[in-house]
Write a protein that holds these residues in place. Structure first.
Motif, mmCIF file in Angstrom:
data_model
loop_
_atom_site.group_PDB
_atom_site.id
_atom_site.type_symbol
_atom_site.label_atom_id
_atom_site.label_comp_id
_atom_site.label_asym_id
_atom_site.label_seq_id
_atom_site.Cartn_x
_atom_site.Cartn_y
_atom_site.Cartn_z
ATOM 1 N N LEU A 1 -52.640 48.362 -52.029
ATOM 2 C CA LEU A 1 -54.148 46.326 -52.225
ATOM 3 C C LEU A 1 -53.130 45.655 -52.528
ATOM 4 O O LEU A 1 -52.654 45.815 -53.333
ATOM 5 C CB LEU A 1 -56.064 46.964 -52.548
ATOM 6 C CG LEU A 1 -56.272 48.687 -51.623
ATOM 7 C CD1 LEU A 1 -57.620 48.102 -52.190
ATOM 8 C CD2 LEU A 1 -56.320 47.911 -49.939
ATOM 9 N N ASN A 2 -53.522 43.957 -52.289
ATOM 10 C CA ASN A 2 -53.352 43.261 -52.832
ATOM 11 C C ASN A 2 -54.135 43.045 -54.466
ATOM 12 O O ASN A 2 -54.610 43.875 -55.233
ATOM 13 C CB ASN A 2 -53.722 42.387 -52.318
ATOM 14 C CG ASN A 2 -55.354 41.770 -52.392
ATOM 15 O OD1 ASN A 2 -55.672 42.145 -53.435
ATOM 16 N ND2 ASN A 2 -55.709 41.561 -51.389
ATOM 17 N N ALA B 1 -57.387 42.583 -55.416
ATOM 18 C CA ALA B 1 -58.869 44.335 -54.848
ATOM 19 C C ALA B 1 -58.346 45.630 -55.447
ATOM 20 O O ALA B 1 -58.830 46.074 -55.181
ATOM 21 C CB ALA B 1 -57.771 43.854 -53.351
ATOM 22 N N ARG B 2 -57.004 45.592 -55.793
ATOM 23 C CA ARG B 2 -56.862 46.568 -56.469
ATOM 24 C C ARG B 2 -57.556 46.565 -57.730
ATOM 25 O O ARG B 2 -58.298 47.507 -58.116
ATOM 26 C CB ARG B 2 -55.422 47.021 -57.006
ATOM 27 C CG ARG B 2 -54.706 47.251 -55.788
ATOM 28 C CD ARG B 2 -53.433 47.528 -56.293
ATOM 29 N NE ARG B 2 -53.532 48.749 -56.962
ATOM 30 C CZ ARG B 2 -53.250 49.449 -57.676
ATOM 31 N NH1 ARG B 2 -51.194 49.416 -57.861
ATOM 32 N NH2 ARG B 2 -52.784 50.766 -57.751
ATOM 33 N N SER C 1 -56.356 52.966 -55.187
ATOM 34 C CA SER C 1 -55.912 51.540 -54.796
ATOM 35 C C SER C 1 -54.630 51.679 -54.415
ATOM 36 O O SER C 1 -53.920 50.261 -54.029
ATOM 37 C CB SER C 1 -56.664 50.033 -55.909
ATOM 38 O OG SER C 1 -55.776 50.575 -56.744
ATOM 39 N N ALA D 1 -56.860 53.462 -49.072
ATOM 40 C CA ALA D 1 -56.214 52.213 -48.825
ATOM 41 C C ALA D 1 -54.721 52.428 -47.766
ATOM 42 O O ALA D 1 -54.868 51.414 -47.142
ATOM 43 C CB ALA D 1 -55.472 51.111 -49.804
ATOM 44 N N LEU E 1 -61.059 47.236 -56.797
ATOM 45 C CA LEU E 1 -61.673 48.570 -56.402
ATOM 46 C C LEU E 1 -61.422 49.398 -57.702
ATOM 47 O O LEU E 1 -61.964 50.644 -58.101
ATOM 48 C CB LEU E 1 -60.182 48.906 -55.427
ATOM 49 C CG LEU E 1 -61.094 50.950 -55.078
ATOM 50 C CD1 LEU E 1 -62.131 50.437 -54.895
ATOM 51 C CD2 LEU E 1 -59.646 50.662 -54.117
ATOM 52 N N THR F 1 -54.738 57.313 -52.864
ATOM 53 C CA THR F 1 -55.217 56.399 -52.385
ATOM 54 C C THR F 1 -56.761 55.855 -51.387
ATOM 55 O O THR F 1 -56.192 57.026 -50.286
ATOM 56 C CB THR F 1 -54.049 55.201 -51.833
ATOM 57 O OG1 THR F 1 -55.161 53.801 -51.638
ATOM 58 C CG2 THR F 1 -53.730 55.850 -50.589
#
Length: 596
Positions: A550-551, A554-555, A547, A510, A558, A508
């Motif tokens: 992330l929320n 956003a995932r 990802s 993130a 991405l 990830t």
């Protein structure tokens, strides 16, 4: 006498003609219940009680000039002999049948024409895809049959009249185990039976059959039984265009018609000869013969027309693929990447995990079907969960998805026994996820055990760029590990490069830590370099790993952008939730750049 070519050498050098129907010829003799030792209809018993009758049929075909005869062992298997309660006689009846055929073939061999024996292995009455009997039980009895055939002198094993791909795989694997135990390299030929519906009995298209069976290392593949030659033409055309191994064909004497005394086969001898003349010329067949209803006169005319011809050269378009029991799915998709649905994974999907834990298997199947509707090409099936019996869970779910889904399966587990359980439920061609070097590459390592399993079952393999030091992080290290895996799988296990799917992995990005910022870029660069070095190797990636943290919104962005970049670099396949991947033109520019 001139030097006798082995059967495999002969198969590669000229058109070989086999014999015709055994069962229909036996029915023409006046046989008593005593001849069958009370087991009426069990033709294999005649190898012991009436060898004169069996030998006379072999000789009738040999006199008209055929190159090889089939043993009277079609029913020497668990399903058929089990109906008479004599499965313990499998080896005995197979060995006796092969010995009779061997004696007849040797007696008719000359300096100009060697005669060969094909050890007949029939399908039996149990279809494992439909749950009639376990794969391993059938495999072990097929091994006994093949062992008897080899010991009796068979030049090749002919697994014929196949109606279920899982049954066929059990027979082929059993035959390969038998020849390994005997220290021989006896060729194994497979002939599937395509019904008038255009598929095998359980619904398999010819493409699925080729995809599932060719990687088992068979020496030839073809069709027999069920229909006459006219109905086989298009299926043979497919094999001619795609099979890397020689092609065979042994049709019935037409579709049976009901006469006053039972089934009558209408195809005349010259019509069978005409058909084989066409098939040899147009489709490059190597071995031809007949099945139900074909007589010595049928085969005499076939011998006159085609025996000894050179095999017409083919340039097959081999298509690396996986298969469900129904259809073949190429690893390379023309207009997109190969989408492997990730929601049938107990570690990644809460809905699937809870349905599995509650044993709501219909709900598990429905989750699989949802992914088909979302556009997945394959399904990633993972049942690993702490405290569960993974072998049992895999059997329950793989057996259901094998028939309830039209898509091939990626079997995903850290446990070798769980992977094996899945393979024993699937008639098509699966992909195993995965091999890596986490515990080395010694003979007892997981790498060795999974690679051996894939080689036996003809499965493709996902290879992770992980070695003894852990998951590779830089592009250079990822490629280094991939090179080592590719060399070992191809060199030691005979797995083709095109059947290896390398996962260059990603962490990830993130985490907020500076050292993770380049992880996704390193993966993209590794894919690009690996495809440059090994264009035949497939590349695959679990995209959503990038990802984590992330929320959901956003995932989705991405994952979609990352997948796009990987595909541009040469990614062939991705494990994704297909409905949550957005086309690039639907992502606002500021989101693609990472802005607000």
């Amino acid at each position: 006498m001139s030097t006798r070519l082995s059967f495999r050498e002969a198969l590669g050098s000229r058109v070989i003609v086999a014999d015709g129907g055994m069962g229909t010829m036996l029915q023409a003799h006046d046989l008593s219940l005593d001849d069958f030792q009370g087991h009426e209809g069990c033709n294999e018993i005649l190898n012991i009680t009436r060898p004169d009758v069996v030998r006379s049929i072999h000789e009738a075909y040999l006199r008209v000039g055929v190159d090889c005869v089939e043993t009277n062992t079609f029913g020497a298997n668990f399903g058929n002999l089990g109906e008479y309660g004599i499965t313990d006689r499998t080896y005995e009846l197979a060995e006796a049948g092969a010995r009779l055929a061997r004696e007849a073939a040797d007696a008719h061999s000359t300096a100009d024409q060697a005669r060969y024996v094909l050890g007949s292995v029939g399908p039996g009455t149990k279809l494992p895809t439909l749950g009639h009997a376990p794969y391993a039980l059938l495999r072990d009895h097929y091994e006994q049959c093949a062992r008897g055939l080899i010991d009796g002198g068979a030049d090749a094993i002919l697994v014929e009249t196949c109606q279920d791909l899982l049954q066929t795989k059990a027979a082929v694997v059993g035959a390969r185990r038998a020849r390994r135990a005997a220290g021989t390299d006896t060729p194994v030929i497979v002939q599937v039976t395509i019904e008038t519906t255009g598929t095998m009995l359980v619904g398999s298209e010819i493409g699925a059959a080729l995809t599932a069976l060719e990687p088992l290392g068979v020496d030839a593949i073809g069709l027999n039984c069920a229909t006459g030659p006219a109905e086989m033409s298009e299926h043979l055309r497919y094999l001619a265009h795609h099979s890397r191994v020689p092609i065979t064909c042994m049709p019935n004497a037409g579709l049976p018609e009901l006469g006053a005394d039972g089934a009558v086969y209408p195809l005349r001898p010259h019509e069978l000869a005409d058909a084989h003349d066409t098939f040899v010329r147009e489709f490059g067949l190597s071995l031809v013969g007949g099945c139900c209803g074909t007589t010595p006169e049928h085969l005499r005319q076939v011998v006159e027309r085609v025996r000894g011809r050179g095999v017409v050269e083919r340039r097959p378009l081999a298509e690396p693929a996986a298969a469900s029991v129904y259809q073949s799915v190429p690893f390379r998709q023309d207009t997109s990447y190969l989408a492997i649905g990730e929601r049938t994974n107990a570690n990644g999907s809460k809905a699937f995990r809870e349905a599995m834990l509650d044993e709501r298997y219909d709900d598990c199947v429905e989750i699989a079907r949802d992914q088909i509707r979302d556009g997945a090409h394959m399904l990633d099936l993972c049942v690993d969960y702490v405290g569960r019996d993974g072998v049992r869970d895999m059997r329950e779910l793989a057996s259901r998805l094998a028939t309830a889904s039209t898509l091939p399966l990626v079997l995903d587990s850290t446990e070798v026994a769980v992977l094996e359980a899945g393979l024993e439920m699937i008639g098509g061609r699966a992909v195993l996820n995965s091999v890596n070097y986490e515990d080395g590459d010694g003979p007892d390592s997981r790498f060795a055990r999974v690679a051996s399993l894939a080689a036996e079952h003809g499965a493709a393999l996902i290879a992770l760029t992980i070695d003894e030091e852990g998951q590779a992080r830089t592009a250079a290290k990822k490629v280094e590990v991939a090179e080592r895996i590719i060399a070992q799988l191809t060199g030691e296990y005979g797995i083709r490069e095109s059947d290896i799917l390398v996962d260059c992995l990603t962490f990830t990005i993130a985490t907020g830590q500076e050292e993770s910022y380049r992880d996704a870029l390193e993966t993209v660069e590794a894919i690009r370099e690996l495809k440059r070095r090994h264009p035949d190797v497939q590349t695959v990636l679990g995209v959503s790993n990038v990802s984590f943290g992330l929320n959901p919104a956003a995932r989705m962005v991405l994952n979609s952008v990352f997948l796009h970049e990987c595909v541009q670099a040469g990614l062939d396949a991705a494990i994704v939730h297909a409905s949550k991947i957005l086309p690039m033109n639907r992502i606002p520019e500021e989101q693609r750049r990472g802005g607000p």
